[in-house]
Design a protein around this motif. Structure first.
Motif, PDB file in Angstrom:
ATOM      1  N   HIS A   1       0.834  -1.200   0.000  1.00  0.00           N
ATOM      2  CA  HIS A   1       0.000   0.000   0.000  1.00  0.00           C
ATOM      3  C   HIS A   1       0.877   1.262   0.000  1.00  0.00           C
ATOM      4  O   HIS A   1       0.561   2.244  -0.689  1.00  0.00           O
ATOM      5  N   GLU A   2       1.988   1.226   0.727  1.00  0.00           N
ATOM      6  CA  GLU A   2       2.924   2.352   0.695  1.00  0.00           C
ATOM      7  C   GLU A   2       3.457   2.565  -0.724  1.00  0.00           C
ATOM      8  O   GLU A   2       3.545   3.702  -1.198  1.00  0.00           O
ATOM      9  N   ARG A   3       3.788   1.475  -1.418  1.00  0.00           N
ATOM     10  CA  ARG A   3       4.260   1.567  -2.798  1.00  0.00           C
ATOM     11  C   ARG A   3       3.156   2.105  -3.706  1.00  0.00           C
ATOM     12  O   ARG A   3       3.424   2.868  -4.629  1.00  0.00           O
ATOM     13  N   ARG A   4       1.914   1.708  -3.424  1.00  0.00           N
ATOM     14  CA  ARG A   4       0.778   2.206  -4.208  1.00  0.00           C
ATOM     15  C   ARG A   4       0.668   3.725  -4.058  1.00  0.00           C
ATOM     16  O   ARG A   4       0.412   4.430  -5.026  1.00  0.00           O
ATOM     17  N   GLU A   5       0.865   4.242  -2.860  1.00  0.00           N
ATOM     18  CA  GLU A   5       0.767   5.685  -2.641  1.00  0.00           C
ATOM     19  C   GLU A   5       1.842   6.449  -3.413  1.00  0.00           C
ATOM     20  O   GLU A   5       1.589   7.536  -3.918  1.00  0.00           O
TER      21      GLU A   5
ATOM     22  N   ASP B   1       1.032   9.245  -6.324  1.00  0.00           N
ATOM     23  CA  ASP B   1       1.651  10.577  -6.394  1.00  0.00           C
ATOM     24  C   ASP B   1       2.218  10.847  -7.780  1.00  0.00           C
ATOM     25  O   ASP B   1       2.077  11.951  -8.317  1.00  0.00           O
ATOM     26  N   ARG B   2       2.868   9.853  -8.372  1.00  0.00           N
ATOM     27  CA  ARG B   2       3.425  10.027  -9.718  1.00  0.00           C
ATOM     28  C   ARG B   2       2.321  10.264 -10.745  1.00  0.00           C
ATOM     29  O   ARG B   2       2.460  11.106 -11.628  1.00  0.00           O
ATOM     30  N   TRP B   3       1.241   9.504 -10.632  1.00  0.00           N
ATOM     31  CA  TRP B   3       0.128   9.671 -11.572  1.00  0.00           C
ATOM     32  C   TRP B   3      -0.541  11.024 -11.364  1.00  0.00           C
ATOM     33  O   TRP B   3      -0.918  11.684 -12.336  1.00  0.00           O
ATOM     34  N   ARG B   4      -0.702  11.468 -10.118  1.00  0.00           N
ATOM     35  CA  ARG B   4      -1.288  12.794  -9.860  1.00  0.00           C
ATOM     36  C   ARG B   4      -0.468  13.873 -10.562  1.00  0.00           C
ATOM     37  O   ARG B   4      -1.022  14.764 -11.204  1.00  0.00           O
TER      38      ARG B   4
ATOM     39  N   GLY C   1      -6.376   2.980  -8.213  1.00  0.00           N
ATOM     40  CA  GLY C   1      -7.711   3.531  -7.972  1.00  0.00           C
ATOM     41  C   GLY C   1      -8.114   4.672  -8.885  1.00  0.00           C
ATOM     42  O   GLY C   1      -8.971   5.475  -8.534  1.00  0.00           O
ATOM     43  N   TYR C   2      -7.510   4.747 -10.071  1.00  0.00           N
ATOM     44  CA  TYR C   2      -7.878   5.786 -11.017  1.00  0.00           C
ATOM     45  C   TYR C   2      -8.982   5.285 -11.937  1.00  0.00           C
ATOM     46  O   TYR C   2      -9.049   4.105 -12.257  1.00  0.00           O
ATOM     47  N   PRO C   3      -9.863   6.184 -12.381  1.00  0.00           N
ATOM     48  CA  PRO C   3     -10.948   5.740 -13.252  1.00  0.00           C
ATOM     49  C   PRO C   3     -10.434   5.406 -14.649  1.00  0.00           C
ATOM     50  O   PRO C   3      -9.518   6.052 -15.163  1.00  0.00           O
ATOM     51  N   ALA C   4     -11.039   4.388 -15.206  1.00  0.00           N
ATOM     52  CA  ALA C   4     -10.700   3.989 -16.565  1.00  0.00           C
ATOM     53  C   ALA C   4     -11.903   3.310 -17.189  1.00  0.00           C
ATOM     54  O   ALA C   4     -12.740   2.736 -16.483  1.00  0.00           O
ATOM     55  N   CYS C   5     -11.985   3.393 -18.479  1.00  0.00           N
ATOM     56  CA  CYS C   5     -12.985   2.618 -19.208  1.00  0.00           C
ATOM     57  C   CYS C   5     -12.339   2.173 -20.510  1.00  0.00           C
ATOM     58  O   CYS C   5     -11.316   2.704 -20.930  1.00  0.00           O
TER      59      CYS C   5
END
Length: 156
Positions: free
Chosen positions: A31-35, A39-42, A98-102
Motif C-alpha cells: 500500500h505504501e508503494r501504491r501511494e 503521487d506520480r500519476w497525480r 484507484g484511477y478511473p478507466a474505461c
C-alpha cells in the motif's frame, strides 16, 4: 499484483487463498508503494487530461471458461501468455492505484475480434473517462460483436 491477489483471494480456491492474500504487513508495504505510484500519476495528470493505453497485451482473447483459470493461455505474437498472470497488467496497474478507466472498442482484427483502448483519467474524474469513450465510439463506430467460434487451446 500482490494487492490485486489480496483483493481477489476470497474468491479463489480455498487451498490457495492464504498464499494469494499474504500477510497484513505485506499488504501495508505494498500500500505504501501504491501511494508512491498515485503521487506520480497525480503529477502526470497535472499536465494531461487522459491517458490512452492498451487494455491487455493482445486483442481480446476468445472466451475460454473451461478448467483452472490459471492454466489458460493465449498466443501473443507467437509467445504463449498466461491470461490470469500476464494479460491484465495494464488494467491491473490502473485498478490498483484507484484511477478511473474505461475501455472502448476501436475496431476489429482481421478475425473479427475487438481491439480496444483503455482511457484513464485523473482521480475522481470518472465522467471524463466515460465522456471521452463516448466520443471515441462515435468516431470509430462502437462495438461490433465478434464471431462465435471454439476457443484456441495452448499447452500450459
Amino acid at each position: 499484483m500482490a494487492l490485486a491477489g489480496s483483493a481477489a483471494s476470497p474468491s479463489l480456491p480455498a487451498d490457495i487463498q492464504a498464499a494469494a492474500s499474504g500477510t497484513h504487513l505485506r499488504w501495508l508495504r505494498n500500500h505504501e508503494r501504491r501511494e508512491v505510484l498515485r503521487d506520480r500519476w497525480r503529477a502526470w495528470f497535472d499536465d494531461s487530461d487522459a491517458l490512452l493505453c492498451p487494455v491487455v497485451l493482445s486483442v481480446a482473447p476468445r472466451h475460454d471458461l473451461d478448467g483452472d483459470p490459471f492454466a489458460r493461455w493465449i498466443d501473443v505474437d507467437g509467445v504463449p501468455r498466461n491470461i490470469m498472470m500476464e494479460i491484465p497488467q495494464w488494467t491491473g496497474l490502473v485498478n490498483v492505484i484507484g484511477y478511473p478507466a474505461c475501455v472502448v472498442p476501436i475496431g476489429p482484427t482481421e478475425e473479427g475480434l475487438p481491439v480496444g483502448i483503455q482511457i484513464v483519467t485523473s482521480y475522481l474524474r470518472d465522467r471524463e473517462s466515460i465522456d471521452l469513450a463516448r466520443h471515441v465510439a462515435a468516431v470509430v463506430g462502437g462495438f461490433q460483436p465478434p464471431p462465435l467460434e471454439e476457443p484456441v487451446r495452448h499447452p500450459g
